[in-house]
Design a protein around this motif. Sequence first.
Motif, PDB file in Angstrom:
ATOM      1  N   GLU A  65     111.960 -63.838  35.756  1.00 54.72           N
ATOM      2  CA  GLU A  65     111.571 -62.625  35.020  1.00 54.72           C
ATOM      3  C   GLU A  65     112.761 -62.017  34.297  1.00 54.72           C
ATOM      4  N   TRP A  66     113.955 -62.043  34.916  1.00 48.52           N
ATOM      5  CA  TRP A  66     115.147 -61.559  34.220  1.00 48.52           C
ATOM      6  C   TRP A  66     115.389 -62.367  32.945  1.00 48.52           C
ATOM      7  N   LEU A  67     115.185 -63.685  33.019  1.00 55.65           N
ATOM      8  CA  LEU A  67     115.384 -64.530  31.839  1.00 55.65           C
ATOM      9  C   LEU A  67     114.389 -64.181  30.739  1.00 55.65           C
ATOM     10  N   LYS A  68     113.138 -63.882  31.103  1.00 54.91           N
ATOM     11  CA  LYS A  68     112.148 -63.474  30.104  1.00 54.91           C
ATOM     12  C   LYS A  68     112.534 -62.145  29.470  1.00 54.91           C
ATOM     13  N   ILE A  69     113.039 -61.218  30.291  1.00 56.17           N
ATOM     14  CA  ILE A  69     113.484 -59.924  29.751  1.00 56.17           C
ATOM     15  C   ILE A  69     114.627 -60.131  28.769  1.00 56.17           C
ATOM     16  N   ALA A  70     115.590 -60.991  29.128  1.00 63.59           N
ATOM     17  CA  ALA A  70     116.725 -61.259  28.251  1.00 63.59           C
ATOM     18  C   ALA A  70     116.276 -61.918  26.953  1.00 63.59           C
ATOM     19  N   ASP A  71     115.301 -62.814  27.025  1.00 67.31           N
ATOM     20  CA  ASP A  71     114.798 -63.487  25.820  1.00 67.31           C
ATOM     21  C   ASP A  71     114.129 -62.490  24.884  1.00 67.31           C
ATOM     22  N   VAL A  83     119.610 -57.762  30.013  1.00 66.41           N
ATOM     23  CA  VAL A  83     118.443 -57.715  30.893  1.00 66.41           C
ATOM     24  C   VAL A  83     117.937 -56.289  31.102  1.00 66.41           C
ATOM     25  N   GLY A  84     118.416 -55.346  30.308  1.00 63.64           N
ATOM     26  CA  GLY A  84     117.893 -53.992  30.428  1.00 63.64           C
ATOM     27  C   GLY A  84     118.843 -52.943  29.899  1.00 63.64           C
ATOM     28  N   ALA A  85     118.281 -51.785  29.584  1.00 59.64           N
ATOM     29  CA  ALA A  85     119.065 -50.631  29.146  1.00 59.64           C
ATOM     30  C   ALA A  85     118.916 -49.527  30.181  1.00 59.64           C
ATOM     31  N   ILE A  86     120.000 -48.791  30.430  1.00 57.67           N
ATOM     32  CA  ILE A  86     119.984 -47.752  31.463  1.00 57.67           C
ATOM     33  C   ILE A  86     120.369 -46.411  30.853  1.00 57.67           C
ATOM     34  N   ASP A  87     119.767 -45.363  31.387  1.00 55.11           N
ATOM     35  CA  ASP A  87     120.096 -44.013  30.934  1.00 55.11           C
ATOM     36  C   ASP A  87     119.432 -43.013  31.880  1.00 55.11           C
ATOM     37  N   ASP A 119     113.230 -52.295  29.959  1.00 51.15           N
ATOM     38  CA  ASP A 119     113.327 -53.557  29.237  1.00 51.15           C
ATOM     39  C   ASP A 119     112.983 -53.339  27.765  1.00 51.15           C
ATOM     40  N   ALA A 120     113.003 -54.414  26.985  1.00 57.20           N
ATOM     41  CA  ALA A 120     112.804 -54.303  25.542  1.00 57.20           C
ATOM     42  C   ALA A 120     111.365 -53.983  25.165  1.00 57.20           C
ATOM     43  N   ASN A 121     110.439 -54.062  26.116  1.00 59.33           N
ATOM     44  CA  ASN A 121     109.046 -53.686  25.867  1.00 59.33           C
ATOM     45  C   ASN A 121     108.765 -52.243  26.264  1.00 59.33           C
ATOM     46  N   TYR A 122     109.819 -51.469  26.497  1.00 58.24           N
ATOM     47  CA  TYR A 122     109.720 -50.049  26.836  1.00 58.24           C
ATOM     48  C   TYR A 122     109.035 -49.823  28.180  1.00 58.24           C
ATOM     49  N   CYS A 123     109.142 -50.771  29.093  1.00 60.78           N
ATOM     50  CA  CYS A 123     108.631 -50.607  30.449  1.00 60.78           C
ATOM     51  C   CYS A 123     109.788 -50.341  31.401  1.00 60.78           C
ATOM     52  N   PHE A 124     109.572 -49.458  32.350  1.00 59.41           N
ATOM     53  CA  PHE A 124     110.601 -49.143  33.332  1.00 59.41           C
ATOM     54  C   PHE A 124     110.636 -50.228  34.406  1.00 59.41           C
ATOM     55  N   ARG A 125     111.835 -50.735  34.660  1.00 53.07           N
ATOM     56  CA  ARG A 125     112.015 -51.733  35.708  1.00 53.07           C
ATOM     57  C   ARG A 125     112.521 -51.106  37.002  1.00 53.07           C
ATOM     58  N   LEU A 156     120.795 -58.089  42.861  1.00 57.02           N
ATOM     59  CA  LEU A 156     119.650 -57.955  41.962  1.00 57.02           C
ATOM     60  C   LEU A 156     119.001 -59.292  41.623  1.00 57.02           C
ATOM     61  N   ASP A 157     119.533 -60.382  42.136  1.00 58.09           N
ATOM     62  CA  ASP A 157     119.006 -61.721  41.861  1.00 58.09           C
ATOM     63  C   ASP A 157     119.054 -62.037  40.365  1.00 58.09           C
ATOM     64  N   LEU A 158     120.167 -61.656  39.708  1.00 54.13           N
ATOM     65  CA  LEU A 158     120.336 -61.964  38.297  1.00 54.13           C
ATOM     66  C   LEU A 158     120.605 -63.456  38.122  1.00 54.13           C
ATOM     67  N   PRO A 159     120.216 -64.014  36.973  1.00 51.97           N
ATOM     68  CA  PRO A 159     120.520 -65.430  36.723  1.00 51.97           C
ATOM     69  C   PRO A 159     122.031 -65.664  36.673  1.00 51.97           C
TER      70      PRO A 159
END
Length: 309
Positions: A65-71, A83-87, A119-125, A156-159
Amino acid sequence: MRDSIPPAERLIITLRYLATGQSLISLHYTFLIGKSTASVIVKETCIAIWHVLHAAVMAQPNKEEWLKIADTSQQTCNFLNCVGAIDGKHIRVLKPMRSGSQFFNYKKYFSVVLFAVCDANYCFRYIDMGSYGSSSDSDSVFGHSDFGQMLITNALDLPGNTTLPGTTYPSMPFVFVGDEAFALGEHLMRPYSSCGLSIARRVFNFRLTRARRVVECAFDILSNKWRVLHSPIHLKLETAISAVKAACALHNFVRQRDGFNFEDSLSHSMESPIRNGVRGTTRGAAIRDHFTAYFMSPQGELPWHMQAI
């Protein structure tokens, strides 16, 4: 004894409150229920919504799922291995009793901080809700959150690290992007923050801003869909926190079912937080420099980024 209010009506009352931000007295007149009854219903239903939905719509991603988010981030934001934006966002609340200035923020109102990873689809992870409004995004919220601790301890089980397209060296980690309030690290990129930047560093800041703006847009979508966030939440602090968490879960629930159809835009609306002096790591600085060099190379440049900066 009179019949109890059925679950469906409880849900309608709560959704009405979250979507409109109207007062409990308005709910009292609209649904012909007592004000205290409306308060209890909103409290209990928000807790139930979060309990039921958060595992389904905000579960921690695995490596695939992290790879899909990065793609997706690469396709929509032109930032690789992101793999995500934080704020953080300040949520207006009534001053809690005997809290002093703990919830009084630099914007001169009382608030709690909603820290989010998007993520890039504006969903909170990931979200962390309830920190003092006087706290900064980096030190008191991110650093002490479960997400911050997992990022530091590589939980976080990042790739694994990978080379960027068109290159053979070096192997680059997957990263989150944030603004200048966050400290630079191996898995956390922030913009260059000095004046008189070179062309290469300005390009990096532009590319990072394109990736980071998604969390700002997610906050705007959240607030406009669930308008209880447009004004101070007139609930007890614990209930207000539950209401915001429920709104975030419902935000993901709606986004995943409405689809992700949107027009990309280079414009963005971002508040300028107070910039705190945060010290980054040498490893993080080296990774940022590698990204900067790649964005200026023939393999990583965009044909229009020089006009954009």
